[in-house]
Scaffold this motif. Sequence first.
Motif, short mmCIF file in Angstrom:
data_model
loop_
_atom_site.label_atom_id
_atom_site.label_comp_id
_atom_site.label_asym_id
_atom_site.label_seq_id
_atom_site.Cartn_x
_atom_site.Cartn_y
_atom_site.Cartn_z
N ARG B 201 5.24 -6.95 -28.65
CA ARG B 201 4.52 -5.68 -29.00
C ARG B 201 5.57 -4.82 -28.10
NH1 ARG B 201 -2.06 -5.96 -29.17
NH2 ARG B 201 -1.87 -7.89 -30.74
N SER B 202 5.10 -4.01 -28.54
CA SER B 202 6.04 -2.62 -27.67
C SER B 202 5.16 -2.44 -26.26
CB SER B 202 5.96 -1.27 -27.70
OG SER B 202 4.43 -0.35 -28.62
N GLU B 239 8.76 2.45 -25.95
CA GLU B 239 7.85 4.31 -26.78
C GLU B 239 7.99 5.75 -25.35
OE1 GLU B 239 8.62 4.85 -29.57
OE2 GLU B 239 8.31 2.36 -31.35
N MET B 248 12.08 15.71 -23.11
CA MET B 248 12.52 14.80 -24.06
C MET B 248 13.76 14.79 -23.63
SD MET B 248 13.79 15.02 -27.81
CE MET B 248 14.65 15.86 -27.68
N ARG B 252 15.20 11.64 -21.74
CA ARG B 252 16.73 10.26 -22.47
C ARG B 252 17.18 10.20 -21.60
NH1 ARG B 252 17.31 13.33 -28.37
NH2 ARG B 252 15.99 11.56 -29.48
N GLY B 271 16.62 7.05 -29.37
CA GLY B 271 15.50 7.11 -30.47
C GLY B 271 14.27 6.70 -30.61
N ARG B 272 14.41 6.05 -29.26
CA ARG B 272 12.46 5.94 -29.03
C ARG B 272 11.74 6.85 -27.97
NH1 ARG B 272 12.76 0.94 -30.82
NH2 ARG B 272 14.04 -0.81 -30.43
N ILE B 273 12.88 7.68 -27.71
CA ILE B 273 12.10 8.76 -26.81
C ILE B 273 12.04 10.15 -27.80
CG2 ILE B 273 12.37 10.29 -24.70
CD1 ILE B 273 14.08 7.39 -24.39
N ASN B 274 11.05 10.50 -28.30
CA ASN B 274 10.79 11.81 -29.13
C ASN B 274 10.37 12.66 -29.07
OD1 ASN B 274 12.45 10.70 -31.55
ND2 ASN B 274 10.93 9.09 -31.28
N TYR B 275 9.96 13.76 -29.35
CA TYR B 275 9.89 14.56 -28.60
C TYR B 275 8.71 15.41 -30.16
CZ TYR B 275 8.11 19.95 -29.10
OH TYR B 275 7.43 20.90 -29.66
N GLU B 294 0.67 0.50 -34.29
CA GLU B 294 1.23 -0.30 -33.18
C GLU B 294 1.05 -1.53 -32.13
OE1 GLU B 294 5.12 2.11 -32.99
OE2 GLU B 294 4.76 2.77 -34.97
N LYS B 295 -0.39 -0.93 -31.74
CA LYS B 295 -0.87 -2.12 -30.67
C LYS B 295 -0.14 -2.14 -29.31
CE LYS B 295 -4.57 -3.19 -33.48
NZ LYS B 295 -3.81 -1.94 -34.38
#
Lengths: 399, 411, 233
Positions: B201-202, B239, B248, B252, B271-275, B294-295
Motif C-alpha cells: 500500500r501507499s 503520495e 507542491m 517536489r 506525479g505523486r506530488i500534486n496541488y 486507496e487505504k
Amino acid sequence: MSAHSSSDSNNSASGDSSNAQASRWIWIALFAVGAIGLACNMFLRQDGLAIRHVEITSAERVQARVVIGAGADSLAKPAQLTSDAAPLAIAAKIWVEPQDPRFATGEITRVDGVAPVIWETQKLLTRKEAAANEALQTHGDGKPAVVGANELATAAPDMQISFADTFGVWIAAFLTLAIFSFLYRDNPIYKVAESLLVGVSAAYWMVNGFWTTLVPNLFAKIAPDLVRAYAIPGLGVSEHPQQDMVLAFVPLTLGFMLLWRLAPKGGWISVWPLAFIIGTTAGLKLVASIEADLIAQAAATMKPLVAYASTTDSSGNAVRAVSVWSSIGSIVGIVGVLSVLVYFFFSIEHKGLTGKAARVGIWFLMITFGSAFGLTVMGRITLLAQRLEFLFYDWLNLS
Amino acid sequence: MPMPHLTRMPSFKAFFAILLCVAPVATIAVAMPPNPENVTAVDKPGDAGATVLLRWTVPADAGATNARVEQRVTRDGASVAEEWTLVEVVAADAGSGDGFAITDLPPDSASSGSSLPIAFRVALIGSDGEISPFVESSPVVARRNWFMTSRLNLLIVLSIVCGAVVLWILLARAGRSVKIRRIAALEAIDEAVGRATEMGRSVLFVPGIQDMNDIQTVAGVTVLGHVAKTAAEYDAVLEVPTSRSLVMTAARETVQAAHFAAGRPETYDAGRINYITDEQFGYVAYVTGKMVREKPAACFYMGAFYAESLLFAENGNSIGAIQIAGTAEPSQLPFFVAACDYTLIGEEFFAASAYLSGERDQLGSIKGQDLGKFLTGAAIIIGSLLATAASLAPSGSFASASAAYQAFFGG
Amino acid sequence: MLRRTIPIIILSATGTMLVVAYFSPFTLSWGETVLDWFNILAAVAFVLGAGNLLAVNLEKVSSRKAGWAYAAITLLSFAAMFIFGIFKVGAVPNPSAPDVHLAGAYEGLPSAFGWMYEYVLSPLTATMFAMLAFYVASAAFRAFRAKNVEAILLLGTAFIILLGRTAAATLLTGWIPVDSAFAVLRLDNVTTAVTEHVSTAGMRAITIGIALGVAATSLRLLLGIDRSYLSKG
C-alpha cells in the motif's frame, strides 16, 4: 499514482459482490425515502417548497465633467466630491446620479454623447422579509387604505421570485446531504461533491489571488495606467512610481524563475525563489518566536509563589493576607511549565528523577489537551446545528 | 524716567497702601500658577524618530493640577514659524522623570527622517482653570536612530538562544557527544513505511494546510525529505497532496533530493506530488476521500493544521493506517494525540528533521535547543523567586530587583 | 554552484538581513515588504498549481481512467469558476466607473462567481466543517478505550470542562454553597481552576518549546546545515 490507484480499485472490485449489491439497494432505498419525503413536504404543506425572493432596485449613472472654478460652491462641498468621485478626479470626468445636485449648481455638466448606464441591483430577502413584503403587496393592490398611517410601508419594494437563488438553495441542500453521506461510507454522490469542491475552491482562491494580490500589488505598480483604465479606475497616483516599479520587479523576477519550472530546461532555477521564501520565513519567524513566544511566555510565568490578597480585618482595616488558593495556583503553574519543559529535554533519557519530572509534564500536557478538547466540542456541535438549521429551515421551510 | 514727587502725594500713598493690602487677597482670588521651570525638549533616543520627550518641573506649592502642552514647527530656522497647536492637556507633573512623550508630532516632522525643528511650550493650569504664562523649549529635531533601544532585551535574548545553538553545533564538530534520547514517533517512521511496503500500500504525507511562509510548513517539508528517503529505500509509494502551489514546488524539490540521497533517482515521480486546492475543507474532502479509497498503510501529518486535523486522523484511523502526526498548533494537538498512534508535540516536531538526519551538526543544534530551554527554566525560577521575595517584603531591595528583572522581560 | 551554493547564499542573506532589519528603525518596514512579495509569489505560483490540477485531471479524462467522470467535474467546475471570476461575469458595475466592466466587484450576488460561492462552495465547506461534530465524538470514544493514565486524564479533563461550560454544572454541583469551604468543588470553579492554572501552564511550556524549536529550525536553515529542500538534480 496511476498504477497504484488502479491496483486498489481492482482490489475493491474483486471484493464481495453481494456486499456491493446490498449497498446499491441501500442507496436506492435511501433515495426513494428522501424523494417521497421531499414530495410530501412540497405538496402537502403550504410553504413546503423553498423559494427565494429578491428586492430589485435600479441604478443609473451619467457621465459628467467637473467644471473647474464653478463658483464658491465647489469649495464648500469637498466632502461630496471626494466621496463620489475622488478616484476619478484625475480624469476630471466622473459618473454621477442623474439627480446629482451639483448639476443645478453648475459644478458639473453632462458629457454629451455618452449614454447613461443603467443596471439593476438585487437584494436577497430572508423568508421573513419576503413574507412581510408579500403581505404589503397584496394589501397595496388598489387599496391605499394605510396611506397616512404609514406612507413608507405602502411603497412596497419591487420584489420578484429569484430563480437563480431558489435553484441555489436546492443545489446547496443537495451538496450538504452529499457531504454528509460520507459519514455512512464513500459513495458516488460524495465523490461528485468532492470533485466539485476541489474544482470550485481552487479557482476561487486563484481568482482571489488575481484580483486582491496580483492586480493591485503587482500589475498596478508595473503598469498603473493600464490597470486604471481596465480594472481599478480609482487607483491612486503613487508619489514615487519609479521606486514602486523597481521594487515590483523583484517579485516579478522571482515569479518568472519559479515558473521556469514549466520550461523544458533549467527548471533548477526555481530553487532560487524557493530559497528566498524559506530564508524570509526563517528570518522573520526567528525573531518573532523569540519575542512573542519565548520572552512573553517566560515573563508571564514569573509569578510570586506566595500570593497575597488585600482584605479587611475585623476592624475594617486593609491588611495583606496570604491567599492560599492563588498561591497554590501559581505554584502549580510554575511546576507545570518546568515539568513540561523537562519533558521536552532531548539530551537526557526520561529515567530516574528526570523521568519522574517528565511524567508530571506529560500529565500536565494531557490535562491541557483535555481542556482544549472539551472547549472545542461545543463549537463543533454548534456548526452541525447551523447546517441542520439550513436544511430544515432554509430548504425544507420547517420552522 | 523717575518721578521723585509721586510718592510724596497723599493720594498715591493711599493707593499704594490699598494695593499692598489687596495684593495678597488678589493673588488668592486669581490663583495664577507659577511658570513651569526647566522646560526642555529632547529627541527620544533609539526610536523611529517619531517621539520627543518634553520635561519640565513644577515649582513647589504651585497648586497646579494640569499642564497645557503646545507645539509648532519651525521652518527655515526661526524666521518662519507656524501657529502654536495644542498637543494635550496633561497632569501637571507629567513632565517629571523621563518626561512626557509626544508621539503625535506634526505630519511633516513625524514622518521619520525629516529635519524640521519643533518647539514646545508648557503652561501650568491651576485647579480653577487659571493658566500661567507659557514657557518655551528650544526647538528639537525628532531623529530616526540606527538602533531601536526598546528591542535591546530582545537582541540579548536572541543572541543567547542563537549563541546556545551555535555553541553546540561547534561543540558537536569538535567531537562532543551528541547523544539524543529516543523519540518514539520518529523511530516509528521506518516501521510505518516498511509496513506499507510489505502490504503493497501507499504512504500518505500531508504537509499541513499553510504556505511556505509558515515555519511549520518548512519544518514539515524537511521531515518529508526523510520520509521520502526511507520510502525510496524501501521502494514504497509516497503520495503528497498539497494545499498550496509553493508547497507542491518545495515538496517536489525535497522528494527529488531524497531519491538522489537514497541512490534511487530513477524512481522519483513528480506525479505523486500534486496541488489540490488552497481551500482548507476542499483539500480535506479530497484527501479523506483518497484515504478511504486507496487505504494508505501509513499516514503522516506534519505541518500547520487547524480544524481539519481530526478529519484526517479519524479517517486514517478508520482505514487502520499507522498515523504519525507533528504540529506546533496547540489547539490541534489534542485531536492528534487522541486519534494518532504517535504525535510530535510542538518542539519535538521542530527537532524531528534534525533527529532524523543523524548529522552531528544538526544533532548539536538540538542540544543547543536544550541549553536554551535550561536557561529559560533558570530564568523563570530566578524570576519567580525574586517575585516571591518582593511579595514577602514589598519595600525591600528584592522588590526593585524583581521589578527590574520583570521589566527586562517586558513584564 | 548555481544549483546548490547560490540558493544557500540567497536563503542565508535574506534571512539574516531580515533579522538585523528588525532592530533598526530604518529597516523596520522590510518585513512587511517581503511579506507583500511573498503574497505575489504565492499568487504567481497559482500558475503551477492550476497547471498541475489541469494536467492531472485532463490525463484522467483523456485516458478514461476509473473515475474519469469525477475528474471531468473538477475540470468543468474549475474552468467555470475561473472564467466567472476573472471576467466578472454578471457582476454589478462599479457605481463610480460603470463603463469599465472589470471595475465591478467579482464577489457577491448576483454575479456568477458570487452565486457559485454562495450556493456551491460555501455549503460544501460549511458541511465538511460541521462533520467534525461526529468525528469529535468518535475520537473521544476511541481515546476512552485506550485505558491508560494519559487517556483518562485527557478525556476526564475534557468531560469536566464540557460539563463546567454547560448547564450541567449548576445541575450537578450547584447545591454547594458559593461561600462554603467546598466551593472549590463546584464544577464551574473546577473548570476555571483547570483552565487558568493547569492548562495555561501546559500551553506556556508548549509555546516556549515551540519558540526554541522555531529558533533552532530557522538557524539550521540560515546556517545552511539543513539543506533538505535542495534537490541535486
